[in-house]
Scaffold this motif. Structure first.
Motif, mmCIF file in Angstrom:
data_model
loop_
_atom_site.group_PDB
_atom_site.id
_atom_site.type_symbol
_atom_site.label_atom_id
_atom_site.label_comp_id
_atom_site.label_asym_id
_atom_site.label_seq_id
_atom_site.Cartn_x
_atom_site.Cartn_y
_atom_site.Cartn_z
ATOM 1 N N GLY A 27 0.808 -1.223 0.000
ATOM 2 C CA GLY A 27 0.000 0.000 0.000
ATOM 3 C C GLY A 27 0.837 1.266 0.000
ATOM 4 O O GLY A 27 0.427 2.293 -0.543
ATOM 5 N N MET A 28 2.018 1.219 0.607
ATOM 6 C CA MET A 28 2.889 2.392 0.645
ATOM 7 C C MET A 28 3.372 2.747 -0.767
ATOM 8 O O MET A 28 3.501 3.913 -1.115
ATOM 9 C CB MET A 28 4.076 2.138 1.574
ATOM 10 C CG MET A 28 4.751 3.423 2.017
ATOM 11 S SD MET A 28 6.134 3.146 3.153
ATOM 12 C CE MET A 28 5.360 2.210 4.454
ATOM 13 N N ARG A 75 0.618 4.584 -2.432
ATOM 14 C CA ARG A 75 0.520 5.961 -1.926
ATOM 15 C C ARG A 75 1.570 6.852 -2.585
ATOM 16 O O ARG A 75 1.278 7.953 -3.043
ATOM 17 C CB ARG A 75 0.694 5.962 -0.413
ATOM 18 C CG ARG A 75 0.557 7.331 0.197
ATOM 19 C CD ARG A 75 0.489 7.233 1.723
ATOM 20 N NE ARG A 75 0.215 8.547 2.257
ATOM 21 C CZ ARG A 75 1.144 9.317 2.814
ATOM 22 N NH1 ARG A 75 2.381 8.896 2.916
ATOM 23 N NH2 ARG A 75 0.828 10.508 3.279
ATOM 24 N N THR A 102 0.770 7.416 -6.245
ATOM 25 C CA THR A 102 -0.351 8.347 -6.354
ATOM 26 C C THR A 102 0.122 9.777 -6.135
ATOM 27 O O THR A 102 -0.239 10.680 -6.896
ATOM 28 C CB THR A 102 -1.453 7.991 -5.331
ATOM 29 O OG1 THR A 102 -1.913 6.667 -5.599
ATOM 30 C CG2 THR A 102 -2.614 8.959 -5.418
ATOM 31 N N LEU A 103 0.930 9.995 -5.114
ATOM 32 C CA LEU A 103 1.458 11.339 -4.842
ATOM 33 C C LEU A 103 2.316 11.844 -6.001
ATOM 34 O O LEU A 103 2.323 13.030 -6.317
ATOM 35 C CB LEU A 103 2.278 11.340 -3.545
ATOM 36 C CG LEU A 103 1.487 11.157 -2.251
ATOM 37 C CD1 LEU A 103 2.437 10.964 -1.072
ATOM 38 C CD2 LEU A 103 0.574 12.353 -2.018
ATOM 39 N N TRP A 110 -4.438 1.083 -11.322
ATOM 40 C CA TRP A 110 -4.411 0.100 -10.236
ATOM 41 C C TRP A 110 -4.957 -1.249 -10.712
ATOM 42 O O TRP A 110 -4.441 -2.296 -10.325
ATOM 43 C CB TRP A 110 -5.206 0.588 -9.022
ATOM 44 C CG TRP A 110 -4.746 1.907 -8.478
ATOM 45 C CD1 TRP A 110 -5.529 2.923 -8.035
ATOM 46 C CD2 TRP A 110 -3.394 2.374 -8.315
ATOM 47 N NE1 TRP A 110 -4.756 3.984 -7.633
ATOM 48 C CE2 TRP A 110 -3.443 3.674 -7.794
ATOM 49 C CE3 TRP A 110 -2.146 1.820 -8.576
ATOM 50 C CZ2 TRP A 110 -2.300 4.419 -7.520
ATOM 51 C CZ3 TRP A 110 -1.015 2.572 -8.310
ATOM 52 C CH2 TRP A 110 -1.092 3.846 -7.780
#
Length: 195
Positions: free
Chosen positions: A23-24, A27, A30-31, A63
């Motif tokens: 998940g990191m 993230r 995405t950023l 995704w």
């Protein structure tokens, strides 16, 4: 792997880590990608709300694509720009005949600039967006990718699925058309020669 150590990983590696359940990595990716995707969608659509919807849909598609991603076949950003462009083209086609009123587009907030500077920046952005809206689809896409998003011609050719020569032709014609559309508006938009 700590977040700081992952910042140097290329997009492909982060996408592979996400596909493996990290998940990191999602993230961080995405950023990294959201601002570019949002800006590109906004330039193609001229509407912040629509651009947010397109950016969200494009990232959702990324995704979903993650488990089947084949590193080295295409750059993640190139694939994403193509998806955004296609989503924008679809939205513009559906919206033809029913344009949103200018008042429906929220103005971006900038705490640093004065009210006069914000008004001038907005007038310039509106003038550019209005001129971009008058270009044919392919010219607009090529000009935005090259001169606003700063991509190189070979990457644009891959995104648009055309030759590099076609990109050069599209951007050249698009720039000439923009110049003609904006001719005579320099003073109005605050572009005055200081001699």
């Amino acid at each position: 792997m700590p977040f700081d150590a992952m910042e140097d990983l290329p997009d492909d590696a982060l996408l592979a880590r996400f596909a493996d359940g990290d998940g990191m990595a999602a993230r961080l990716l995405t950023l990294r990608l959201t601002p570019r995707v949002m800006a590109h969608a906004y330039r193609l659509l001229g509407n912040r709300t629509e651009a947010e919807d397109v950016a969200q849909e494009a990232l959702l598609r990324l995704w979903r694509q993650a488990p089947d991603w084949r590193p080295g076949e295409a750059k993640v950003s190139t694939w994403l720009y193509r998806v955004v462009a296609n989503l924008c083209i679809d939205r513009r086609r559906r919206a033809r005949g029913g344009n949103l009123p200018l008042d429906a587009i929220p103005e971006p907030e900038d705490e640093q600039a004065s009210a006069a500077e914000r008004m001038q920046d907005r007038a310039r952005a509106d003038a550019l967006q209005s001129a971009l809206d008058q270009l044919p689809e392919r010219q607009r896409q090529a000009v935005v990718l090259r001169h606003i998003d700063g991509l190189a011609n070979p990457e644009i050719a891959e995104i648009m699925d055309v030759t590099v020569e076609a990109v050069e032709s599209l951007t050249s014609r698009g720039k000439r058309a923009l110049s003609a559309l904006l001719a005579g508006r320099q003073e109005e938009l605050g572009y005055v020669d200081e001699r």
